[in-house]
Design a protein around this motif. Structure first.
Motif, PDB file in Angstrom:
ATOM      1  N   UNK A   1       0.855  -1.199  -0.043  1.00 12.23           N
ATOM      2  CA  UNK A   1       0.053   0.069   0.007  1.00 12.23           C
ATOM      3  C   UNK A   1       0.802   1.179   0.113  1.00 12.23           C
ATOM      4  N   UNK A   2       1.958   1.081   0.742  1.00  8.96           N
ATOM      5  CA  UNK A   2       3.026   2.333   0.708  1.00  8.96           C
ATOM      6  C   UNK A   2       3.643   2.730  -0.559  1.00  8.96           C
ATOM      7  N   UNK A   3       4.048   1.577  -1.446  1.00 12.34           N
ATOM      8  CA  UNK A   3       4.506   1.794  -2.419  1.00 12.34           C
ATOM      9  C   UNK A   3       3.902   2.366  -3.558  1.00 12.34           C
ATOM     10  N   UNK A   4       4.173   3.292  -4.338  1.00 11.55           N
ATOM     11  CA  UNK A   4       3.299   3.711  -5.297  1.00 11.55           C
ATOM     12  C   UNK A   4       2.239   4.699  -4.998  1.00 11.55           C
ATOM     13  N   UNK A   5       1.651   4.854  -3.527  1.00 10.37           N
ATOM     14  CA  UNK A   5       0.733   5.665  -3.249  1.00 10.37           C
ATOM     15  C   UNK A   5       1.439   6.680  -2.059  1.00 10.37           C
ATOM     16  N   UNK A   6       2.319   6.182  -1.106  1.00 11.90           N
ATOM     17  CA  UNK A   6       2.798   7.097  -0.290  1.00 11.90           C
ATOM     18  C   UNK A   6       4.070   7.711  -0.935  1.00 11.90           C
TER      19      UNK A   6
ATOM     20  N   UNK B   1      -0.703   9.535  -8.227  1.00 12.00           N
ATOM     21  CA  UNK B   1      -1.253   8.889  -6.983  1.00 12.00           C
ATOM     22  C   UNK B   1      -1.158  10.019  -5.865  1.00 12.00           C
ATOM     23  N   UNK B   2      -0.642  11.086  -6.153  1.00 13.04           N
ATOM     24  CA  UNK B   2      -0.227  12.208  -5.187  1.00 13.04           C
ATOM     25  C   UNK B   2       0.605  11.559  -4.057  1.00 13.04           C
ATOM     26  N   UNK B   3       1.751  11.047  -4.475  1.00  9.84           N
ATOM     27  CA  UNK B   3       2.352  10.532  -3.079  1.00  9.84           C
ATOM     28  C   UNK B   3       3.111  11.648  -2.212  1.00  9.84           C
ATOM     29  N   UNK B   4       3.394  11.347  -0.978  1.00  6.21           N
ATOM     30  CA  UNK B   4       4.156  12.356  -0.017  1.00  6.21           C
ATOM     31  C   UNK B   4       5.461  12.476  -0.518  1.00  6.21           C
ATOM     32  N   UNK B   5       6.070  11.449  -0.983  1.00  4.08           N
ATOM     33  CA  UNK B   5       7.440  11.369  -1.288  1.00  4.08           C
ATOM     34  C   UNK B   5       7.780  10.775  -2.856  1.00  4.08           C
TER      35      UNK B   5
ATOM     36  N   UNK C   1      10.143  -1.923 -11.835  1.00  2.19           N
ATOM     37  CA  UNK C   1       9.389  -0.562 -11.579  1.00  2.19           C
ATOM     38  C   UNK C   1       8.075  -0.990 -11.244  1.00  2.19           C
ATOM     39  N   UNK C   2       7.415  -2.135 -11.567  1.00  2.00           N
ATOM     40  CA  UNK C   2       5.947  -2.438 -11.148  1.00  2.00           C
ATOM     41  C   UNK C   2       5.897  -2.915  -9.662  1.00  2.00           C
ATOM     42  N   UNK C   3       7.274  -3.529  -9.148  1.00  6.40           N
ATOM     43  CA  UNK C   3       7.416  -3.782  -8.033  1.00  6.40           C
ATOM     44  C   UNK C   3       7.514  -2.684  -7.038  1.00  6.40           C
ATOM     45  N   UNK C   4       8.137  -1.688  -7.543  1.00  2.39           N
ATOM     46  CA  UNK C   4       8.379  -0.268  -6.941  1.00  2.39           C
ATOM     47  C   UNK C   4       6.834   0.398  -6.640  1.00  2.39           C
ATOM     48  N   UNK C   5       6.260   0.138  -7.654  1.00  2.00           N
ATOM     49  CA  UNK C   5       4.953   0.747  -7.456  1.00  2.00           C
ATOM     50  C   UNK C   5       3.817   0.070  -6.612  1.00  2.00           C
ATOM     51  N   UNK C   6       4.301  -1.069  -5.958  1.00  2.00           N
ATOM     52  CA  UNK C   6       3.546  -1.687  -4.860  1.00  2.00           C
ATOM     53  C   UNK C   6       2.495  -2.750  -5.411  1.00  2.00           C
ATOM     54  N   UNK C   7       2.686  -3.353  -6.527  1.00  2.00           N
ATOM     55  CA  UNK C   7       1.807  -4.268  -7.018  1.00  2.00           C
ATOM     56  C   UNK C   7       2.164  -5.730  -6.530  1.00  2.00           C
ATOM     57  N   UNK C   8       1.126  -6.555  -6.136  1.00  2.00           N
ATOM     58  CA  UNK C   8       1.562  -7.865  -5.581  1.00  2.00           C
ATOM     59  C   UNK C   8       1.975  -8.904  -6.795  1.00  2.00           C
ATOM     60  N   UNK C   9       2.767  -9.845  -6.056  1.00  2.00           N
ATOM     61  CA  UNK C   9       3.325 -10.621  -6.968  1.00  2.00           C
ATOM     62  C   UNK C   9       2.580 -11.502  -7.931  1.00  2.00           C
TER      63      UNK C   9
END
Lengths: 308, 289
Positions: A84-89, A169-173, B182-190
């Motif tokens: 949830x944190x990755x990509x959003x926060x 996603x308007x992240x904080x960072x 990159x997709x992992x960095x965006x927080x997608x599940x495996x």
């Protein structure tokens, strides 16, 4: 409370030649709406630091230390919280923009999916949002980009689309890894202007070896061989650098006569004792063989050198 | 933006590569032959001039009444051939689906997760690859009841190994690509990454392998049936050859009895193989590898 607080972060890769410490004992604080540039030569650990901040290296390296995001330890988060944190926060704008999109999915679809995954918007609303962000990063015809495959776009266009995706996603960072790499002067300026606009609402960590790009940030951290050797307000660091490596880095810029630092960057930080720059430093003395810590020499300006 | 239905439909067709057919005449021919065969199989009751089980005068040579003559029981060979398409294609497709599903699942999980999952899954695959499959199929088919479904399961369960190896090696390439990171960095599940990003970039070899798997399943079925291990209630092309062989069709040189099913097997296999012929720009991922 800081937005991001990194304490004693070390990353060790297990290689055929034995353990390799890519970064060691990194301490960093990033406040809300702060902008920080991390500069240094290739291989000094800048990108590893960016990736370790998002806990992306768990599978391939041993990571020690702590990364605290809004009071929560990233390395203690559950898998769900982490996703949830990755990509959003916290959003990472990766290196090599053309390769960072899935080649068989249209750009717009990839951005829309991220917006939906982050739960910011759904369906048509998400598509509309993707279009808005594509327009925001300077595409005059966002609809065309929305329906394009990544291979039909140039590096600069991909970089902009990537920034649109990471910020939608308007992240904080935002952690931008070499956002100006391989771009011409005009595209570079566009990207930097855009990132600057983004920092009105988000904090930014920009990883770069382009000091001109770094100059848009409020603070600069200089890394050498896996350590931060100087950190401080941009103007202070660029105009009155204290560490000899920082000086060398500034003098190596084309606008300053392009005088490279003699010697070679030791990629492997096997010398845990003493200053890692001492082999290349023209002021080296016997004290340099002893370990030094980052010392604050004035408000917010810290240097890792015996002579500071 | 084309969000209307026809626009999306066009995109969907475009994404599947159908647009590139004009540059790929062999694949188009394969599609035409297979479509025709499937239609024949589906509409067999309307197309067959006789009931294939109905008996009349045996050993008749081809005539206008019986286009391909009759067999030893006086059954119309042409009608039998049309009904045989149903059996052969059903067995081919279902076994192909079973083997592809197992092979792709094993290949993807082993390649994506690496570690002990890879060692276990690929080790199992190696063991299966070592087993001589035709003798094993013969043994299994001989011990199980001679039914169409048993043949489907036996062939499907023994033919997935090469698919698993192929998919595994592609996944190993894809998983190291920048966009997966990159997709992992965006927080997608495996699971999401596997389905949406890895599978999509593996689909070209899955299509090709499916086509070949159906072809090889049909061939295995023909071999088993020729050896008399087929389902006597559902006569396939392989079984027609079996009966022609065991009941004197070959000895008495009644070509109309054994040649048509043999030719049909060849043509169908060829059509499936033609499907796998790569066009110039079918796979975007290939340009990156």
């Amino acid at each position: 409370m800081s937005l991001l607080k990194i304490r004693g972060l070390s990353v060790t890769f297990d290689t055929l030649q034995g353990p390799f410490k890519a970064i060691e004992d990194i301490d960093l604080d990033v406040e809300e709406l702060d902008t920080l540039a991390i500069v240094g030569e290739s291989g000094c650990g800048k990108s590893v630091l960016g990736h370790a901040t998002m806990r992306l290296l768990d599978d391939i390296a041993v990571v020690r230390g702590s990364v605290i995001y809004r009071g929560r330890e990233v390395y203690a988060m559950s898998r769900k919280e982490l996703l949830e944190m990755r990509g959003k926060a916290i959003s990472l704008v990766p290196q090599s923009p053309s390769a960072s999109f899935n080649p068989v999915i249209r750009i717009g679809k990839q951005i829309t999916e991220l917006i939906e995954k982050a739960g910011v918007a759904h369906g048509m609303e998400a598509e509309q949002r993707a279009l808005t962000y594509l327009e925001y990063v300077g595409f005059s015809d966002p609809h065309a980009i929305f329906g394009s495959y990544p291979h039909r776009m140039s590096g600069g266009m991909c970089e902009r689309a990537l920034i649109a995706m990471s910020t939608s996603t308007e992240p904080d960072l935002i952690i931008a890894d070499e956002p100006t790499k391989g771009l011409d002067a005009l595209s570079r300026k566009n990207i930097l202007d855009m990132l600057h606009r983004m920092t009105a609402e988000s904090s930014l960590i920009m990883i770069t070896h382009d000091l001109k790009a770094a100059a848009m940030c409020k603070r600069i951290a200089v890394m050498y061989s896996g350590e931060i050797i100087e950190i401080g307000p941009t103007r202070v660091v660029l105009e009155h650098p204290v560490h000899h490596y920082t000086r060398g880095l500034i003098d190596a810029q084309p606008s300053r006569g392009m005088r490279p630092i003699p010697g070679r960057h030791t990629i492997c930080s096997h010398k845990s004792e003493g200053c890692r720059f001492r082999d290349r430093c023209d002021r080296v003395r016997t004290e340099c063989g002893r370990h030094t810590l980052l010392r604050e020499i004035e408000e917010g300006h810290m240097v890792r050198c015996h002579y500071a | 933006m084309e969000l209307s239905l026809p626009g999306n439909l066009f995109r969907l067709l475009n994404d599947t590569g159908i647009k590139s057919l004009d540059q790929n005449p062999l694949r188009s021919l394969g599609i035409i032959i297979l479509t025709a065969l499937v239609l024949v199989a589906v509409f067999a009751p309307y197309l067959a001039p006789h009931d294939p089980k109905q008996t009349s005068i045996p050993y008749q040579s081809p005539s206008s009444e019986h286009l391909l003559g009759t067999n030893d029981l006086g059954q119309d060979v042409f009608s039998e051939l049309i009904y045989g398409a149903r059996v052969s294609l059903t067995i081919g497709f279902l076994s192909g689906i079973i083997s592809i599903v197992i092979g792709v699942t094993v290949g993807i999980f082993a390649g994506y997760f690496r570690g002990w999952a890879e060692e276990l899954l690929m080790g199992t695959t190696d063991v299966f690859l070592l087993i001589p499959s035709l003798p094993l199929m013969i043994i299994l088919a001989a011990y199980l009841n001679p039914s169409m479904w048993n043949i489907i399961v036996v062939v499907g369960l023994l033919c997935w190994c090469s698919t698993a190896r192929l998919v595994h090696s592609r996944v190993l390439q894809v998983r190291e690509m920048q966009f997966i990171e990159s997709t992992r960095a965006l927080g997608y599940s495996d699971l999401y990454i596997i389905i949406r990003h890895v599978l999509v970039n593996t689909k070209d070899i899955i299509y090709a392998k499916f086509s070949l798997a159906v072809a090889s399943a049909m061939l295995s079925e023909a071999s088993l049936s020729f050896l008399g291990l087929g389902d006597p209630l559902n006569i396939s092309w392989g079984e027609m050859i079996h009966f022609a062989f065991s009941r004197g069709g070959f000895a008495n040189d009644m070509w109309w009895w054994y040649l048509p099913p043999g030719l049909m097997i060849c043509v169908t296999l060829l059509a499936f193989i033609m499907l796998t012929i790569e066009g110039r720009k079918d796979s975007k991922i290939l340009e990156l590898i």
